[in-house]
Design a protein around this motif. Structure first.
Motif, PDB file in Angstrom:
ATOM      1  N   VAL A 159       0.825  -1.197   0.000  1.00 32.25           N
ATOM      2  CA  VAL A 159       0.000   0.000   0.000  1.00 32.25           C
ATOM      3  C   VAL A 159       0.861   1.250   0.000  1.00 32.25           C
ATOM      4  CG1 VAL A 159      -1.914   1.153   1.154  1.00 32.25           C
ATOM      5  CG2 VAL A 159      -1.655  -1.304   1.348  1.00 32.25           C
ATOM      6  N   ARG A 160       0.477   2.235  -0.816  1.00 36.67           N
ATOM      7  CA  ARG A 160       1.272   3.451  -0.936  1.00 36.67           C
ATOM      8  C   ARG A 160       1.085   4.377   0.253  1.00 36.67           C
ATOM      9  NH1 ARG A 160       0.206   4.965  -7.324  1.00 36.67           N
ATOM     10  NH2 ARG A 160       1.191   3.117  -8.202  1.00 36.67           N
ATOM     11  N   GLY A 161      -0.100   4.469   0.791  1.00 30.18           N
ATOM     12  CA  GLY A 161      -0.363   5.396   1.870  1.00 30.18           C
ATOM     13  C   GLY A 161      -0.388   4.710   3.220  1.00 30.18           C
ATOM     14  N   ARG A 162       0.227   5.370   4.216  1.00 29.17           N
ATOM     15  CA  ARG A 162       0.226   4.804   5.566  1.00 29.17           C
ATOM     16  C   ARG A 162      -1.196   4.606   6.083  1.00 29.17           C
ATOM     17  NH1 ARG A 162       4.625   5.448   9.326  1.00 29.17           N
ATOM     18  NH2 ARG A 162       6.592   5.733   8.202  1.00 29.17           N
ATOM     19  N   ALA A 163      -2.058   5.604   5.855  1.00 30.17           N
ATOM     20  CA  ALA A 163      -3.430   5.518   6.373  1.00 30.17           C
ATOM     21  C   ALA A 163      -4.157   4.314   5.779  1.00 30.17           C
ATOM     22  CB  ALA A 163      -4.189   6.807   6.067  1.00 30.17           C
ATOM     23  N   ARG A 164      -3.988   4.093   4.480  1.00 28.19           N
ATOM     24  CA  ARG A 164      -4.640   2.946   3.844  1.00 28.19           C
ATOM     25  C   ARG A 164      -4.062   1.630   4.352  1.00 28.19           C
ATOM     26  NH1 ARG A 164      -4.670   3.224  -2.418  1.00 28.19           N
ATOM     27  NH2 ARG A 164      -2.760   4.414  -2.161  1.00 28.19           N
ATOM     28  N   ALA A 165      -2.743   1.614   4.589  1.00 28.54           N
ATOM     29  CA  ALA A 165      -2.113   0.398   5.097  1.00 28.54           C
ATOM     30  C   ALA A 165      -2.660   0.058   6.483  1.00 28.54           C
ATOM     31  CB  ALA A 165      -0.595   0.580   5.155  1.00 28.54           C
ATOM     32  N   LEU A 166      -2.752   1.061   7.344  1.00 23.19           N
ATOM     33  CA  LEU A 166      -3.265   0.835   8.697  1.00 23.19           C
ATOM     34  C   LEU A 166      -4.731   0.437   8.670  1.00 23.19           C
ATOM     35  CD1 LEU A 166      -1.480   3.865  10.348  1.00 23.19           C
ATOM     36  CD2 LEU A 166      -1.089   1.463  10.940  1.00 23.19           C
ATOM     37  N   ARG A 167      -5.500   1.058   7.787  1.00 26.28           N
ATOM     38  CA  ARG A 167      -6.920   0.717   7.677  1.00 26.28           C
ATOM     39  C   ARG A 167      -7.092  -0.728   7.224  1.00 26.28           C
ATOM     40  NH1 ARG A 167      -8.338   4.986   5.331  1.00 26.28           N
ATOM     41  NH2 ARG A 167      -8.132   4.341   3.159  1.00 26.28           N
ATOM     42  N   ARG A 168      -6.250  -1.173   6.306  1.00 25.35           N
ATOM     43  CA  ARG A 168      -6.349  -2.548   5.812  1.00 25.35           C
ATOM     44  C   ARG A 168      -5.998  -3.547   6.921  1.00 25.35           C
ATOM     45  NH1 ARG A 168      -9.249  -6.020   3.379  1.00 25.35           N
ATOM     46  NH2 ARG A 168      -8.099  -7.705   2.335  1.00 25.35           N
ATOM     47  N   VAL A 169      -4.982  -3.241   7.722  1.00 30.08           N
ATOM     48  CA  VAL A 169      -4.631  -4.108   8.840  1.00 30.08           C
ATOM     49  C   VAL A 169      -5.820  -4.231   9.793  1.00 30.08           C
ATOM     50  CG1 VAL A 169      -3.188  -4.316  10.894  1.00 30.08           C
ATOM     51  CG2 VAL A 169      -2.146  -3.724   8.712  1.00 30.08           C
ATOM     52  N   ALA A 170      -6.444  -3.099  10.113  1.00 26.38           N
ATOM     53  CA  ALA A 170      -7.596  -3.109  11.027  1.00 26.38           C
ATOM     54  C   ALA A 170      -8.739  -3.937  10.452  1.00 26.38           C
ATOM     55  CB  ALA A 170      -8.056  -1.680  11.297  1.00 26.38           C
ATOM     56  N   GLU A 171      -8.979  -3.811   9.141  1.00 25.85           N
ATOM     57  CA  GLU A 171     -10.057  -4.575   8.500  1.00 25.85           C
ATOM     58  C   GLU A 171      -9.802  -6.077   8.592  1.00 25.85           C
ATOM     59  OE1 GLU A 171     -11.172  -1.223   5.060  1.00 25.85           O
ATOM     60  OE2 GLU A 171     -10.013  -3.027   4.566  1.00 25.85           O
ATOM     61  N   VAL A 210      -0.030  -6.894   4.309  1.00 25.02           N
ATOM     62  CA  VAL A 210       0.067  -5.452   4.106  1.00 25.02           C
ATOM     63  C   VAL A 210       1.537  -5.079   4.199  1.00 25.02           C
ATOM     64  CG1 VAL A 210      -0.641  -3.164   4.902  1.00 25.02           C
ATOM     65  CG2 VAL A 210      -2.199  -5.094   5.168  1.00 25.02           C
ATOM     66  N   ARG A 211       2.002  -4.381   3.193  1.00 23.17           N
ATOM     67  CA  ARG A 211       3.398  -3.933   3.194  1.00 23.17           C
ATOM     68  C   ARG A 211       3.452  -2.441   2.895  1.00 23.17           C
ATOM     69  NH1 ARG A 211       7.152  -2.804  -0.429  1.00 23.17           N
ATOM     70  NH2 ARG A 211       6.098  -3.744  -2.214  1.00 23.17           N
ATOM     71  N   TYR A 212       4.270  -1.733   3.664  1.00 25.85           N
ATOM     72  CA  TYR A 212       4.560  -0.328   3.392  1.00 25.85           C
ATOM     73  C   TYR A 212       6.080  -0.189   3.390  1.00 25.85           C
ATOM     74  CZ  TYR A 212       4.516   4.752   3.666  1.00 25.85           C
ATOM     75  OH  TYR A 212       4.709   6.096   3.401  1.00 25.85           O
ATOM     76  N   ALA A 213       6.666   0.007   2.194  1.00 27.15           N
ATOM     77  CA  ALA A 213       8.125  -0.013   2.028  1.00 27.15           C
ATOM     78  C   ALA A 213       8.642  -1.348   2.562  1.00 27.15           C
ATOM     79  CB  ALA A 213       8.780   1.182   2.698  1.00 27.15           C
ATOM     80  N   ASP A 214       9.514  -1.342   3.572  1.00 31.27           N
ATOM     81  CA  ASP A 214      10.040  -2.618   4.069  1.00 31.27           C
ATOM     82  C   ASP A 214       9.319  -3.091   5.330  1.00 31.27           C
ATOM     83  OD1 ASP A 214      11.216  -0.408   5.419  1.00 31.27           O
ATOM     84  OD2 ASP A 214      12.762  -1.711   6.245  1.00 31.27           O
ATOM     85  N   ASP A 215       8.258  -2.412   5.739  1.00 28.82           N
ATOM     86  CA  ASP A 215       7.443  -2.863   6.871  1.00 28.82           C
ATOM     87  C   ASP A 215       6.360  -3.810   6.358  1.00 28.82           C
ATOM     88  OD1 ASP A 215       8.760  -1.466   8.894  1.00 28.82           O
ATOM     89  OD2 ASP A 215       7.655   0.364   8.457  1.00 28.82           O
ATOM     90  N   LEU A 216       6.304  -5.015   6.920  1.00 28.53           N
ATOM     91  CA  LEU A 216       5.429  -6.051   6.370  1.00 28.53           C
ATOM     92  C   LEU A 216       4.794  -6.875   7.485  1.00 28.53           C
ATOM     93  CD1 LEU A 216       4.445  -7.950   4.008  1.00 28.53           C
ATOM     94  CD2 LEU A 216       6.616  -9.166   4.291  1.00 28.53           C
ATOM     95  N   VAL A 217       3.488  -7.083   7.361  1.00 27.12           N
ATOM     96  CA  VAL A 217       2.786  -8.031   8.230  1.00 27.12           C
ATOM     97  C   VAL A 217       1.904  -8.915   7.353  1.00 27.12           C
ATOM     98  CG1 VAL A 217       2.794  -6.708  10.382  1.00 27.12           C
ATOM     99  CG2 VAL A 217       1.003  -6.284   8.699  1.00 27.12           C
TER     100      VAL A 217
END
Length: 286
Positions: free
Chosen positions: A9-21, A115-122
């Protein structure tokens, strides 16, 4: 094969929202992955091969190649790196996404939600068994990229139980989101720097300096549960009376009689940003 979501995901907010979902939908077994020394171990030949697949302009390719070989000054000695990309460079996040795209494809083909943001991945799974299979798939994909997972920092987490995991500044645990400890510490350090008891500026000026810090921090962490914000508001309001007490020859923190002399309404009239008020307003606006 089950449906999956490829979420670099390009945006932090979208990445966090996807994790929560995904957590809310029952994907509570999490592969909390940490790539060991990622930006220092990127293989230049693999990187250039990946870039050449999406870029045909020779000038751009030459620029990327020269950036990867940019000389580094370390302990008064210049050397040319054989691995890695310069951290902090504007192009580094883009190169990270390009380099890790094959990992995304491998996880997606395996049917895993991640969900991945740059090198942060879960990677978020419905069971411990699925999480173990996801970790094995991730290890294979990383090896093909000549990368390693940190053996101590990479772990499996049941996010429905105490402990939880951190991702992009947030802490996820037992269905709740909160700022991770480092995020809280960074805010407190920032506030302390602006509210030293020896600060010679007017209280109005101090609050003017403080508000953008509080407002910006809240804007990012506003999805935390409500109880996070009240202690922070109280702590900030405690520091401001300490400055006033110092100017009147007093000592100690701004508690007790200071709360009577300078109540919350006093600071509200001066325009001090309050997170609890902002949280309630944000909830109402939704």
């Amino acid at each position: 094969m089950k449906a999956h979501s490829s979420c670099s995901v390009r945006g932090r907010a979208r990445a966090l929202r996807r994790v929560a979902e995904l957590l809310e939908s029952g994907h509570v077994w999490v592969v909390d992955a940490d790539i060991e020394a990622f930006f220092d171990t990127i293989d230049h030949s693999l990187m250039m091969s990946d870039v050449e697949k999406v870029v045909s302009d020779g000038a751009v390719l030459d620029l990327v190649a020269r950036m990867l070989k940019q000389r580094v000054l370390d302990e008064m000695k210049l050397w040319t790196p054989e691995l890695g990309t310069p951290q902090g460079a504007v192009i580094s996040p883009l190169l990270a996404n390009i380099y890790l795209h094959p990992v995304d494809v491998a996880l997606g083909d395996g049917g895993f939600e991640f969900v991945r943001y740059a090198d942060d991945l879960v990677i978020l799974c419905r069971s411990e068994d699925e999480a173990r299979r996801a970790l094995e798939a991730l290890q294979r994909a990383m090896a093909e990229r000549k990368l390693k997972l940190h053996p101590e920092k990479t772990r499996l987490v049941d996010a429905s139980q105490p402990g939880g995991f951190d991702f992009l500044g947030y802490h996820f645990e037992c269905g709740r989101r909160s700022p991770r400890k480092k995020s809280l510490a960074k805010l407190r350090d920032n506030v302390r720097a602006r509210t030293r008891r020896t600060n010679g500026h007017s209280l109005e000026r101090i609050i003017e300096s403080l508000n953008p810090v509080l407002r910006g921090w809240f804007q990012y962490f506003k999805h935390s549960y409500f109880q996070v914000f009240a202690p922070l508001d109280s702590w900030v309001r405690m520091r401001l009376p300490s400055i006033l007490r110092k100017r009147r020859g007093g000592h100690g923190a701004g508690r007790g009689l200071s709360n009577i002399r300078w109540p919350n309404a006093f600071f509200a009239e001066l325009g001090l940003f309050t997170m609890t008020t902002a949280w309630v307003a944000a909830r109402r606006s939704r």
